[in-house]
Write a protein that holds these residues in place. Structure first.
Motif, PDB file in Angstrom:
ATOM      1  N   HIS A   1       1.936   5.011   6.460  1.00 34.23           N
ATOM      2  CA  HIS A   1       1.567   3.764   6.883  1.00 34.23           C
ATOM      3  C   HIS A   1       0.829   3.202   5.649  1.00 34.23           C
ATOM      4  N   VAL A   2       1.548   1.854   5.273  1.00 29.39           N
ATOM      5  CA  VAL A   2       1.262   1.133   3.908  1.00 29.39           C
ATOM      6  C   VAL A   2       0.164   0.038   4.177  1.00 29.39           C
ATOM      7  N   VAL A   3      -0.790  -0.204   3.512  1.00 34.04           N
ATOM      8  CA  VAL A   3      -1.567  -1.405   3.783  1.00 34.04           C
ATOM      9  C   VAL A   3      -1.559  -1.805   2.411  1.00 34.04           C
ATOM     10  N   PHE A   4      -0.884  -3.060   2.080  1.00 32.70           N
ATOM     11  CA  PHE A   4      -0.725  -3.481   0.957  1.00 32.70           C
ATOM     12  C   PHE A   4      -1.927  -4.570   0.692  1.00 32.70           C
ATOM     13  N   VAL A   5      -2.725  -4.474  -0.281  1.00 36.45           N
ATOM     14  CA  VAL A   5      -3.850  -5.172  -0.601  1.00 36.45           C
ATOM     15  C   VAL A   5      -3.918  -6.058  -1.632  1.00 36.45           C
ATOM     16  N   GLU A   6      -4.019  -7.603  -1.171  1.00 35.81           N
ATOM     17  CA  GLU A   6      -3.683  -8.384  -2.266  1.00 35.81           C
ATOM     18  C   GLU A   6      -4.958  -9.237  -2.493  1.00 35.81           C
ATOM     19  N   ASP A   7      -5.281  -9.899  -3.552  1.00 32.09           N
ATOM     20  CA  ASP A   7      -6.408 -10.512  -3.850  1.00 32.09           C
ATOM     21  C   ASP A   7      -6.270 -12.106  -3.392  1.00 32.09           C
ATOM     22  N   ILE A   8      -5.102 -12.787  -3.657  1.00 27.95           N
ATOM     23  CA  ILE A   8      -5.048 -13.936  -3.390  1.00 27.95           C
ATOM     24  C   ILE A   8      -3.534 -14.221  -3.107  1.00 27.95           C
TER      25      ILE A   8
ATOM     26  N   ARG B   1      11.669   1.559   0.658  1.00 25.94           N
ATOM     27  CA  ARG B   1      11.326   2.888   0.662  1.00 25.94           C
ATOM     28  C   ARG B   1      11.038   3.446   1.963  1.00 25.94           C
ATOM     29  N   THR B   2      11.254   2.496   2.910  1.00 24.87           N
ATOM     30  CA  THR B   2      11.236   3.136   4.528  1.00 24.87           C
ATOM     31  C   THR B   2       9.642   3.755   4.704  1.00 24.87           C
ATOM     32  N   PRO B   3       8.704   2.756   4.409  1.00 30.76           N
ATOM     33  CA  PRO B   3       7.371   3.432   5.273  1.00 30.76           C
ATOM     34  C   PRO B   3       7.243   3.247   6.638  1.00 30.76           C
ATOM     35  N   ALA B   4       6.525   4.090   7.286  1.00 29.58           N
ATOM     36  CA  ALA B   4       6.487   3.997   8.828  1.00 29.58           C
ATOM     37  C   ALA B   4       5.926   2.692   9.200  1.00 29.58           C
ATOM     38  N   SER B   5       4.984   1.901   8.297  1.00 30.20           N
ATOM     39  CA  SER B   5       4.806   0.561   8.875  1.00 30.20           C
ATOM     40  C   SER B   5       4.152   0.015   7.460  1.00 30.20           C
ATOM     41  N   LEU B   6       4.200  -1.539   7.176  1.00 27.97           N
ATOM     42  CA  LEU B   6       3.863  -1.939   6.121  1.00 27.97           C
ATOM     43  C   LEU B   6       3.034  -3.310   6.453  1.00 27.97           C
ATOM     44  N   GLU B   7       1.823  -3.411   6.240  1.00 30.65           N
ATOM     45  CA  GLU B   7       0.966  -4.769   6.775  1.00 30.65           C
ATOM     46  C   GLU B   7       0.195  -5.157   5.436  1.00 30.65           C
ATOM     47  N   VAL B   8      -0.204  -6.398   5.405  1.00 29.38           N
ATOM     48  CA  VAL B   8      -0.972  -7.093   4.230  1.00 29.38           C
ATOM     49  C   VAL B   8      -2.443  -7.276   4.689  1.00 29.38           C
ATOM     50  N   ALA B   9      -3.423  -6.953   3.675  1.00 32.82           N
ATOM     51  CA  ALA B   9      -4.674  -7.297   3.860  1.00 32.82           C
ATOM     52  C   ALA B   9      -5.029  -8.171   2.526  1.00 32.82           C
ATOM     53  N   ALA B  10      -5.123  -9.270   2.733  1.00 31.64           N
ATOM     54  CA  ALA B  10      -5.485 -10.385   1.584  1.00 31.64           C
ATOM     55  C   ALA B  10      -6.732 -10.896   1.657  1.00 31.64           C
ATOM     56  N   LEU B  11      -7.465 -10.927   0.527  1.00 34.05           N
ATOM     57  CA  LEU B  11      -8.789 -11.358   0.530  1.00 34.05           C
ATOM     58  C   LEU B  11      -8.808 -13.081   0.883  1.00 34.05           C
ATOM     59  N   PHE B  12      -7.900 -13.846  -0.058  1.00 40.64           N
ATOM     60  CA  PHE B  12      -7.560 -15.128  -0.160  1.00 40.64           C
ATOM     61  C   PHE B  12      -6.504 -15.576   0.295  1.00 40.64           C
ATOM     62  N   ASP B  13      -6.326 -16.857   0.816  1.00 40.75           N
ATOM     63  CA  ASP B  13      -4.905 -17.433   1.445  1.00 40.75           C
ATOM     64  C   ASP B  13      -4.941 -18.801   1.127  1.00 40.75           C
ATOM     65  N   LYS B  14      -4.298 -19.391   0.288  1.00 43.35           N
ATOM     66  CA  LYS B  14      -4.266 -20.917  -0.073  1.00 43.35           C
ATOM     67  C   LYS B  14      -2.788 -21.054   0.922  1.00 43.35           C
TER      68      LYS B  14
ATOM     69  N   LYS C   1      -1.953  -9.892   7.981  1.00 43.93           N
ATOM     70  CA  LYS C   1      -2.528  -9.081   9.016  1.00 43.93           C
ATOM     71  C   LYS C   1      -4.140  -9.166   9.050  1.00 43.93           C
ATOM     72  N   TYR C   2      -4.612  -8.989   7.994  1.00 46.59           N
ATOM     73  CA  TYR C   2      -6.139  -8.916   7.717  1.00 46.59           C
ATOM     74  C   TYR C   2      -6.251  -9.997   6.564  1.00 46.59           C
ATOM     75  N   LEU C   3      -7.338 -10.824   6.955  1.00 44.63           N
ATOM     76  CA  LEU C   3      -7.425 -12.060   5.915  1.00 44.63           C
ATOM     77  C   LEU C   3      -9.019 -12.144   5.711  1.00 44.63           C
ATOM     78  N   GLY C   4      -9.231 -12.234   4.606  1.00 45.40           N
ATOM     79  CA  GLY C   4     -10.714 -12.686   4.275  1.00 45.40           C
ATOM     80  C   GLY C   4     -10.959 -14.095   4.575  1.00 45.40           C
ATOM     81  N   PHE C   5     -10.779 -14.982   3.553  1.00 48.43           N
ATOM     82  CA  PHE C   5     -10.739 -16.535   3.434  1.00 48.43           C
ATOM     83  C   PHE C   5      -9.676 -17.250   3.317  1.00 48.43           C
ATOM     84  N   HIS C   6      -9.595 -18.486   3.957  1.00 47.28           N
ATOM     85  CA  HIS C   6      -8.883 -19.432   3.710  1.00 47.28           C
ATOM     86  C   HIS C   6      -9.379 -20.292   2.511  1.00 47.28           C
ATOM     87  N   LEU C   7      -8.627 -20.596   1.543  1.00 50.78           N
ATOM     88  CA  LEU C   7      -9.154 -21.235   0.470  1.00 50.78           C
ATOM     89  C   LEU C   7      -8.453 -22.571   0.274  1.00 50.78           C
TER      90      LEU C   7
END
Ligand code: IMP
Ligand code: MG
Length: 203
Positions: A108-115, A132-145, A156-162
């Motif tokens: 289970h992969v959580v792709f962690v992205e700054d922005i 690479r066929t992970p069981a799941s793949l979701e994104v956790a981003a701190l900022f979104d423009k 799926k997980y977001l810190g702040f809209h910018l």
């Protein structure tokens, strides 16, 4: 902590303070939101032993704080990328200069992205990781423009809209400077103008 008129901590180097016009998100607000994100991820991944994957270097601060806010068994790994050329980058193509050490097949992969800005780089990397066929793949981003988005990616997980402004600090750089500030700030228009001139230069 004592701060300047602009609300910038006095421990920040003077050259940085001069270049920053204002604090957009202070350290306390960042940390409180990251604790909430970590708690949500911990609930969702409790018995899944996820792999947190990040792309160096912007994600360094966020990854460190998010990991500590997520008190479950997990692994962490990093990739590095470089652009082939400005035009290739505009299409999202990047060259992997350091790949993952961990095999993510069946994990289970959580792709962690700054922005997330245009979303092009992220879109390309997610496509690559999916092969690479992970069981799941979701994104956790701190900022979104969202105003700059060219492809449809919702973390799926977001810190702040910018808003549509260039920000620095908490890992984010301008010409490799400003990463080591614990808050997110806005650069003076002069510095931003310089950046736009660079972007509009033919490649
Ligand atoms: P994109 O989503 O493919 O356009 O690329 C996002 C990347 O651009 C991020 O990972 C950052 O490295 C960089 N970036 C975008 N907006 C900013 C900003 O406001 N400050 C600093 N770096 C930024
Ligand atoms: Mg980045």
């Amino acid at each position: 902590m004592s701060t300047t008129k602009k609300g910038i901590p006095e421990t920040i180097p003077e050259t940085y303070r001069k270049a920053i016009s204002r604090v957009l998100i202070d350290e306390e607000t960042l940390q409180a939101r990251i604790r909430e994100m970590g708690a949500a991820i911990a609930r969702d991944y409790e018995n899944k032993n996820p792999v947190f994957v990040g792309v160096l270097k912007g994600v360094l601060f966020f990854m460190a704080d998010l990991l500590q806010a997520t008190p479950i068994p997990l692994s962490v790994d990093f990739m590095s990328i470089a652009s082939y050329s400005p035009s290739a980058r505009d299409q999202g193509y990047v060259r992997i200069t350091k790949d993952l050490d961990i095999c993510i097949e069946g994990r289970h992969v959580v792709f962690v992205e700054d922005i997330i800005d245009t979303g092009l780089t992220l879109g390309y990397l997610l496509k690559l990781l999916r092969t690479r066929t992970p069981a799941s793949l979701e994104v956790a981003a701190l900022f979104d423009k969202p105003s700059h988005r060219l492809i449809d990616i919702g973390p799926k997980y977001l810190g702040f809209h910018l808003p549509d402004i260039f920000v620095v600090g908490y890992g984010l750089d301008y010409r490799e400077q400003f990463r080591n500030m614990p808050f997110v700030g806005v650069l003076h228009p002069d510095a931003i103008k310089q950046k736009q001139d660079e972007r509009s230069r033919p490649s």
